[in-house]
Scaffold this motif. Structure first.
Motif, PDB file in Angstrom:
ATOM      1  N   LEU A 180      46.010  34.277  45.953  1.00 23.90           N
ATOM      2  CA  LEU A 180      45.509  35.490  46.612  1.00 23.90           C
ATOM      3  C   LEU A 180      44.281  36.041  45.908  1.00 23.90           C
ATOM      4  N   GLY A 181      44.304  36.056  44.572  1.00 27.93           N
ATOM      5  CA  GLY A 181      43.181  36.610  43.814  1.00 27.93           C
ATOM      6  C   GLY A 181      41.899  35.825  44.004  1.00 27.93           C
ATOM      7  N   ILE A 182      41.994  34.494  43.935  1.00 29.68           N
ATOM      8  CA  ILE A 182      40.799  33.659  44.124  1.00 29.68           C
ATOM      9  C   ILE A 182      40.243  33.828  45.532  1.00 29.68           C
ATOM     10  N   LEU A 183      41.108  33.853  46.521  1.00 28.80           N
ATOM     11  CA  LEU A 183      40.664  34.004  47.911  1.00 28.80           C
ATOM     12  C   LEU A 183      39.944  35.331  48.110  1.00 28.80           C
ATOM     13  N   LEU A 184      40.543  36.422  47.624  1.00 32.45           N
ATOM     14  CA  LEU A 184      39.909  37.739  47.761  1.00 32.45           C
ATOM     15  C   LEU A 184      38.582  37.792  47.002  1.00 32.45           C
ATOM     16  N   GLY A 185      38.557  37.190  45.812  1.00 29.56           N
ATOM     17  CA  GLY A 185      37.349  37.234  44.997  1.00 29.56           C
ATOM     18  C   GLY A 185      36.185  36.498  45.627  1.00 29.56           C
ATOM     19  N   MET A 186      36.436  35.294  46.134  1.00 23.86           N
ATOM     20  CA  MET A 186      35.351  34.507  46.710  1.00 23.86           C
ATOM     21  C   MET A 186      34.836  35.134  48.004  1.00 23.86           C
TER      22      MET A 186
END
Length: 443
Positions: free
Chosen positions: A104-110
């Motif tokens: 979830l964090g990587i998806l939101l960040g990118m």
């Protein structure tokens, strides 16, 4: 002769002392790489870097389930009872939380870096580098390893975690400074430190699990939340409370950057770095406090919990007074000596930041007590009300008073947080005392 077990206070202070040994080194190395970055890039580009870093850390905290708290709270009992099957179930559950957090964090960040870079005051062309930096969110959100080492009292290994991260960043920033590299290479150096700390903690945690025989028969597939009453509710509450706590810091940096520009964001971030560094020694009692409170709660020691919390609060109060005095007397000199003459302007707002940190230090046992009593929801509600009130006032305060407005409001929010946590902890302890007095006594 039999060995006398150390008192809970001595154990907390001993574990905090082990953490302090590493954090002192980390504070020195951390200031060094911050100074290298600031001197090499200048205030404007340094501000861009800290905004990108704050963006990634904020989204990491949004996605972060604080799985270490779940592991300590639900794993302390099975560990004390030598119930390997139940302990492995708790570990399996927290690893699942870490996986969800990372994805979830990587998806939101990118996605956030790609579509909202203008709103974050990033220069043209920085969105791609920001999206790549967001890959580090995946290792920011993994906390099961930290929880294991805290539960096993392996604080001497935890002491090196941030020092390793800062050392890798220092080496990378030194190479960048010597070669006069642009900002994207400094971003790479900062990300490398985050990855180094993750792999170090993971390796030590796996080694310790094998040494204790707790990996024997462990499988990734199997029951997770079954027969763990309230574990999802607890995980969600600690996630949200942690997001409001740590993520709140990064929202402020981004808000200052968006409203006042990257240079002012750099002053805010540098002041906060020094303030947090000054408060860090006292705050190290918190990670050492959680396992002891969890074990006391598992064995029914509510009175011992209260006694320990009062002792820690008194020590924190003394430390807080020293912190504020040092900042008021020597704050500008510290900033100009370490960062350079151009950064002495951060001294004014740093005094507000240190004052807020001092209030937090004085009341640091309150939230760990609530979490250990499985009242994370109460702590979350206090934090939510205070943070929402602060954020509602933040934009007009920054526009009217600049950095001073943000700093003064930070002090007010710290005070409100302390009062709210105190009354919630008092209420919860009274409820537990009533439950104990009404419970049937064995004949």
């Amino acid at each position: 002769m039999t060995d006398v077990a150390p008192s809970p206070l001595k154990k907390v202070l001993a574990n905090a002392g082990q953490l302090l040994s590493g954090r002192v080194v980390n504070a020195i190395i951390g200031l060094a790489y911050i100074a290298l970055t600031a001197r090499s890039l200048g205030a404007e580009m340094m501000g861009v870097l800290v905004i990108i870093n704050a963006f990634a850390q904020f989204l990491g905290e949004v996605a972060h389930f604080q799985s270490w708290q779940t592991l300590i709270t639900y794993g302390a009992g099975p560990l004390l009872e030598n119930d390997k099957r139940r302990f492995q179930q708790v570990l399996r559950f927290t690893l699942l939380l870490d996986l969800i957090s990372a994805v979830l964090g990587i998806l939101l960040g990118m996605l956030g870096a790609w579509f909202f870079w203008r709103q974050l005051s990033w220069p043209e062309g920085m969105n791609g580098y920001g999206a790549l930096y967001a890959l580090s969110i995946g290792v920011m959100t993994s906390a099961s390893g930290v929880g294991l080492l805290r539960l096993f009292d392996r604080f001497r290994f935890l002491a090196a975690e941030q020092a390793i991260s800062s050392f890798v960043r220092l080496v990378g920033c030194a190479i960048c400074a010597v070669t006069q590299a642009p900002i994207q290479y400094f971003l790479l150096a900062w990300a490398a430190g985050t990855f180094a700390a993750f792999f170090y903690i993971a390796a030590i945690a796996i080694w310790d699990l094998k040494r204790k025989g707790l990996l024997s028969g462990f499988t990734v597939m199997g029951p997770t939340s079954k027969d763990l009453p309230g574990v999802w509710r607890f995980a969600m509450a600690t996630n949200f409370s942690g997001t409001l706590d740590v993520g709140f810091t990064h929202v402020l940096t981004m808000a200052v950057g968006a409203l006042l520009g990257p240079a002012q964001a750099a002053l805010w971030r540098i002041g906060k770095q020094v303030a947090d560094g000054m408060a860090k020694p006292a705050r190290l009692m918190v990670p050492a406090l959680y396992p002891e409170l969890a074990k006391m709660r598992a064995s029914g020691g509510q009175q011992a919990m209260t006694k320990l919390a009062v002792q820690i609060a008194l020590i924190g109060g003394a430390a807080a007074g020293v912190l504020l005095l040092v900042s008021l007397v020597s704050g500008r000199w510290i900033l100009e000596t370490v960062m350079g003459p151009g950064f002495g302007a951060a001294a004014g707002v740093m005094n507000w930041q240190v004052a807020a940190a001092a209030i937090g230090v004085m009341t640091l046992p309150l939230e760990p007590m609530l979490v250990s009593m499985r009242a994370a929801g109460a702590a979350m509600m206090v934090r939510l009300v205070v943070v929402l009130t602060y954020l509602a006032c933040l934009v007009p305060l920054i526009r009217t008073f600049g950095l001073t407005g943000a700093g003064a409001a930070l002090v007010a929010s710290a005070l409100a947080m302390a009062i709210g946590m105190y009354f919630m902890a008092r209420r919860r302890l009274a409820r537990l005392a009533a439950e104990e007095s009404s419970a049937p006594r064995p004949t």
